[in-house]
Design a protein around this motif. Structure first.
Motif, PDB file in Angstrom:
ATOM      1  N   SER A 151      57.917 -74.621   0.287  1.00 20.33           N
ATOM      2  CA  SER A 151      59.371 -74.887   0.763  1.00 20.33           C
ATOM      3  C   SER A 151      60.000 -73.481   0.733  1.00 20.33           C
ATOM      4  O   SER A 151      60.076 -72.917  -0.483  1.00 20.33           O
ATOM      5  CB  SER A 151      60.389 -76.047   0.408  1.00 20.33           C
ATOM      6  OG  SER A 151      59.648 -77.252   0.352  1.00 20.33           O
ATOM      7  N   PHE A 152      60.605 -72.885   1.776  1.00 24.93           N
ATOM      8  CA  PHE A 152      61.086 -71.469   1.727  1.00 24.93           C
ATOM      9  C   PHE A 152      62.451 -71.666   2.268  1.00 24.93           C
ATOM     10  O   PHE A 152      62.800 -72.565   2.912  1.00 24.93           O
ATOM     11  CB  PHE A 152      60.137 -70.404   2.739  1.00 24.93           C
ATOM     12  CG  PHE A 152      58.850 -70.438   2.496  1.00 24.93           C
ATOM     13  CD1 PHE A 152      58.585 -69.415   1.343  1.00 24.93           C
ATOM     14  CD2 PHE A 152      57.899 -71.320   2.913  1.00 24.93           C
ATOM     15  CE1 PHE A 152      57.226 -69.190   1.186  1.00 24.93           C
ATOM     16  CE2 PHE A 152      56.555 -70.913   2.620  1.00 24.93           C
ATOM     17  CZ  PHE A 152      56.102 -69.911   1.794  1.00 24.93           C
ATOM     18  N   LEU A 153      63.233 -70.782   1.771  1.00 25.15           N
ATOM     19  CA  LEU A 153      64.690 -70.600   2.049  1.00 25.15           C
ATOM     20  C   LEU A 153      64.868 -70.173   3.399  1.00 25.15           C
ATOM     21  O   LEU A 153      64.455 -68.946   3.866  1.00 25.15           O
ATOM     22  CB  LEU A 153      65.591 -69.519   1.188  1.00 25.15           C
ATOM     23  CG  LEU A 153      66.897 -69.371   1.266  1.00 25.15           C
ATOM     24  CD1 LEU A 153      67.409 -71.005   0.808  1.00 25.15           C
ATOM     25  CD2 LEU A 153      67.420 -68.474   0.337  1.00 25.15           C
ATOM     26  N   ALA A 154      65.731 -70.945   4.375  1.00 24.80           N
ATOM     27  CA  ALA A 154      66.155 -70.332   5.526  1.00 24.80           C
ATOM     28  C   ALA A 154      67.039 -69.498   5.643  1.00 24.80           C
ATOM     29  O   ALA A 154      67.678 -69.128   4.812  1.00 24.80           O
ATOM     30  CB  ALA A 154      66.460 -71.642   6.403  1.00 24.80           C
ATOM     31  N   THR A 155      67.243 -68.553   6.867  1.00 20.65           N
ATOM     32  CA  THR A 155      68.209 -67.645   6.990  1.00 20.65           C
ATOM     33  C   THR A 155      69.525 -68.210   6.870  1.00 20.65           C
ATOM     34  O   THR A 155      69.757 -69.519   7.125  1.00 20.65           O
ATOM     35  CB  THR A 155      68.216 -66.775   8.308  1.00 20.65           C
ATOM     36  OG1 THR A 155      68.271 -67.665   9.178  1.00 20.65           O
ATOM     37  CG2 THR A 155      66.732 -66.034   8.098  1.00 20.65           C
ATOM     38  N   SER A 156      70.549 -67.655   6.872  1.00 22.89           N
ATOM     39  CA  SER A 156      72.003 -68.165   6.844  1.00 22.89           C
ATOM     40  C   SER A 156      72.359 -68.794   8.174  1.00 22.89           C
ATOM     41  O   SER A 156      72.916 -69.805   8.347  1.00 22.89           O
ATOM     42  CB  SER A 156      73.096 -67.140   6.557  1.00 22.89           C
ATOM     43  OG  SER A 156      74.510 -67.629   6.646  1.00 22.89           O
ATOM     44  N   ASP A 157      71.962 -68.180   9.082  1.00 24.97           N
ATOM     45  CA  ASP A 157      72.152 -68.586  10.680  1.00 24.97           C
ATOM     46  C   ASP A 157      71.554 -70.031  10.785  1.00 24.97           C
ATOM     47  O   ASP A 157      72.216 -71.029  11.289  1.00 24.97           O
ATOM     48  CB  ASP A 157      71.555 -67.689  11.672  1.00 24.97           C
ATOM     49  CG  ASP A 157      72.459 -66.252  11.637  1.00 24.97           C
ATOM     50  OD1 ASP A 157      73.457 -66.502  11.037  1.00 24.97           O
ATOM     51  OD2 ASP A 157      71.897 -65.364  12.035  1.00 24.97           O
ATOM     52  N   ILE A 158      70.245 -70.199  10.101  1.00 25.73           N
ATOM     53  CA  ILE A 158      69.408 -71.573  10.360  1.00 25.73           C
ATOM     54  C   ILE A 158      70.076 -72.392   9.510  1.00 25.73           C
ATOM     55  O   ILE A 158      70.455 -73.576   9.784  1.00 25.73           O
ATOM     56  CB  ILE A 158      68.057 -71.335  10.270  1.00 25.73           C
ATOM     57  CG1 ILE A 158      67.251 -70.272  11.225  1.00 25.73           C
ATOM     58  CG2 ILE A 158      67.426 -72.726  10.083  1.00 25.73           C
ATOM     59  CD1 ILE A 158      67.444 -70.889  12.511  1.00 25.73           C
ATOM     60  N   ASP A 159      70.746 -71.981   8.512  1.00 26.21           N
ATOM     61  CA  ASP A 159      71.405 -72.874   7.208  1.00 26.21           C
ATOM     62  C   ASP A 159      72.499 -73.606   7.781  1.00 26.21           C
ATOM     63  O   ASP A 159      72.800 -74.644   7.777  1.00 26.21           O
ATOM     64  CB  ASP A 159      71.677 -72.135   6.178  1.00 26.21           C
ATOM     65  CG  ASP A 159      72.359 -72.849   5.052  1.00 26.21           C
ATOM     66  OD1 ASP A 159      71.509 -73.863   4.715  1.00 26.21           O
ATOM     67  OD2 ASP A 159      73.364 -72.502   4.561  1.00 26.21           O
ATOM     68  N   GLN A 160      73.526 -72.491   8.611  1.00 28.13           N
ATOM     69  CA  GLN A 160      74.980 -73.212   8.950  1.00 28.13           C
ATOM     70  C   GLN A 160      74.431 -73.883  10.201  1.00 28.13           C
ATOM     71  O   GLN A 160      75.271 -74.892  10.310  1.00 28.13           O
ATOM     72  CB  GLN A 160      75.669 -71.767   9.438  1.00 28.13           C
ATOM     73  CG  GLN A 160      75.964 -71.036   8.040  1.00 28.13           C
ATOM     74  CD  GLN A 160      76.691 -71.751   7.035  1.00 28.13           C
ATOM     75  OE1 GLN A 160      77.738 -72.369   7.382  1.00 28.13           O
ATOM     76  NE2 GLN A 160      76.180 -71.614   5.904  1.00 28.13           N
ATOM     77  N   ALA A 161      73.397 -73.578  11.000  1.00 27.90           N
ATOM     78  CA  ALA A 161      73.227 -74.444  12.419  1.00 27.90           C
ATOM     79  C   ALA A 161      72.790 -75.766  11.658  1.00 27.90           C
ATOM     80  O   ALA A 161      73.338 -76.968  12.203  1.00 27.90           O
ATOM     81  CB  ALA A 161      72.194 -73.694  12.999  1.00 27.90           C
TER      82      ALA A 161
END
Length: 438
Positions: A151-161
């Motif tokens: 499991s990898f950390l998503a970018t902030s844009d994907i996270d907020q979406a």
């Protein structure tokens, strides 16, 4: 004999005239209005507090979780340069992790090879994903040449979406997440391979340019060193000054002048102490800028009046009979103060000291003046290292326009409020635990 009894009194001495009754009604009505005004003020204050807390919590609670994407990565040996049969840690660190994760995304996401999809692929995984894979391989080099599910950390844009913090029903050119990325998110959600988990980065990482990687650990450590310096200097000096002024100092014009100035210093704006710290500790004495030592010295100057005033009030509250009894038993003045008066005044002194330190913990202006608002990506290791603090870290994040920093700003406020509530609760506990009523 003429009856001189006023007509406004009965034989029982009570007012019975219409004017007296009207005055009583007006007085009772005024008392009722005063109570209503008090209740209305309390309700209004609680309402404003509730709105403030709701705004902070509603914007910041999502920062305590982050979005992770589960991928199956083929760790291709071709992306590493091995000199021998057993890879060294340096060779593992030098691997082409960008290519490994790009290949994994292309394998796991539909239409990943479509024209223009390369840019969208780069906006899916955070830069921390490379470090996650590298650490996994360093811990177990035998995974090279195999398929690894992580499991990898998503970018902030994907996270907020994914959290729903950014609108989806706006034109694509006005969004930071493209239509193709939304399709990938829907696909991963159907597969059960995108989810949220507790955001440990918020408490284990320092500041970062990437919102999803930014944390409060550096600011928390900086605040700890800041409070350490402030407590070590302000509490002994403040309590000592209070004991001398209250118990030993002669009552003359000089001590009266000192007392007036201490009371005035308690009302001086905090930014003045920041200017004083900049002018004296940095420019004159040459102490390191942005260091907790300088910040602690500036906050010590600001906290001293509060501690002195609270300590003197606690000493003054001890009944004179305690002093007289100590003298009656043959105690000297020093013994009377330190063996009898000071232990009884200690709860109030501790309460005032903790409240003064809590006030210092939440101050921002003095720290900005001495440069403790710099971009620091590592936690300080001493009081001389460059550092930031919780209030200045919140200020830095609030100055950023990215939605990921907006929620971290509110989360930082929640953490700071938690520390302040804990310190004030400790003060209340100590006062209730050791308080003696006379």
């Amino acid at each position: 004999m003429t009856d001189t009894t006023p007509t406004s009194f009965t034989t029982h001495g009570l007012h019975t005239s219409a004017a007296a009754q009207a005055r009583l009604r007006r007085r009772y009505a005024a008392e009722r209005r005063f109570r209503l005004y008090g209740i209305a003020a309390i309700v209004a204050a609680l309402g404003v507090l509730a709105v403030l807390l709701f705004t902070i919590v509603s914007q910041g609670y999502t920062a305590f979780v982050n979005t992770e994407i589960e991928l199956e990565v083929y760790v291709d040996p071709a992306d590493f340069s091995f000199q021998g049969t057993t890879p060294t840690s340096e060779e593992i660190r030098a691997g082409n992790y960008r290519n490994l994760l790009s290949s994994a995304l292309e394998e796991n996401l539909p239409d990943a090879d479509a024209p223009g999809a390369a840019r969208d692929l780069r906006g899916v995984l955070s830069g921390q994903a490379y470090r996650q894979l590298r650490e996994r391989l360093l811990a177990d080099p035998s995974l090279i040449g195999q398929r690894v599910s992580m499991s990898f950390l998503a970018t902030s844009d994907i996270d907020q979406a994914f959290k729903g913090n950014t609108p989806r029903d706006v034109p694509e050119e006005r969004r930071r997440v493209s239509n193709l990325q939304y399709e990938w998110m829907d696909y991963l959600e159907e597969q059960g391979r995108i989810s949220t988990s507790f955001n440990s980065n918020l408490f284990t990482e320092a500041d970062s340019r990437q919102p999803e990687q930014a944390g409060l650990w550096g600011a928390i450590v900086g605040s700890f060193y800041l409070m350490l310096v402030t407590a070590v200097l302000s509490i002994p000096l403040g309590v000592g000054a209070a004991i001398y002024l209250e118990e030993f100092a002669p009552k003359n014009r000089l001590t009266s002048f000192i007392e007036i100035n201490i009371n005035n210093l308690a009302a001086v704006p905090s930014i003045i102490f920041g200017l004083l710290g900049l002018a004296v500790f940095i420019q004159v004495f040459g102490l390191p800028r942005s260091a907790p030592l300088v910040g602690g010295l500036a906050l010590t100057l600001m906290t001293l009046p509060t501690i002195i005033i609270a300590s003197r009030a606690s000493l003054r509250a001890i009944p004179p009979s305690i002093r007289e009894a100590a003298y009656g038993l043959g105690a000297s003045k020093m013994q009377m103060v330190f063996h009898h008066v000071l232990p009884l005044a200690l709860p109030g002194i501790l309460t005032g000291s903790i409240i003064g330190l809590a006030q210092a913990l939440g101050e921002t202006a003095p720290l900005l003046m001495i440069g403790m608002n710099a971009f620091i990506t590592t936690a300080p290791d001493s009081i001389f290292s460059p550092a930031t603090a919780l209030p200045s870290q919140i200020y830095i994040w609030a100055d950023s326009s990215e939605r990921g920093f907006v929620e971290r700003t509110s989360a930082g406020i929640m953490v700071l409020l938690g520390f302040l509530i804990l310190m004030n609760a400790t003060a209340i506990f100590l006062r209730k635990r050791f308080e003696k009523r006379w």
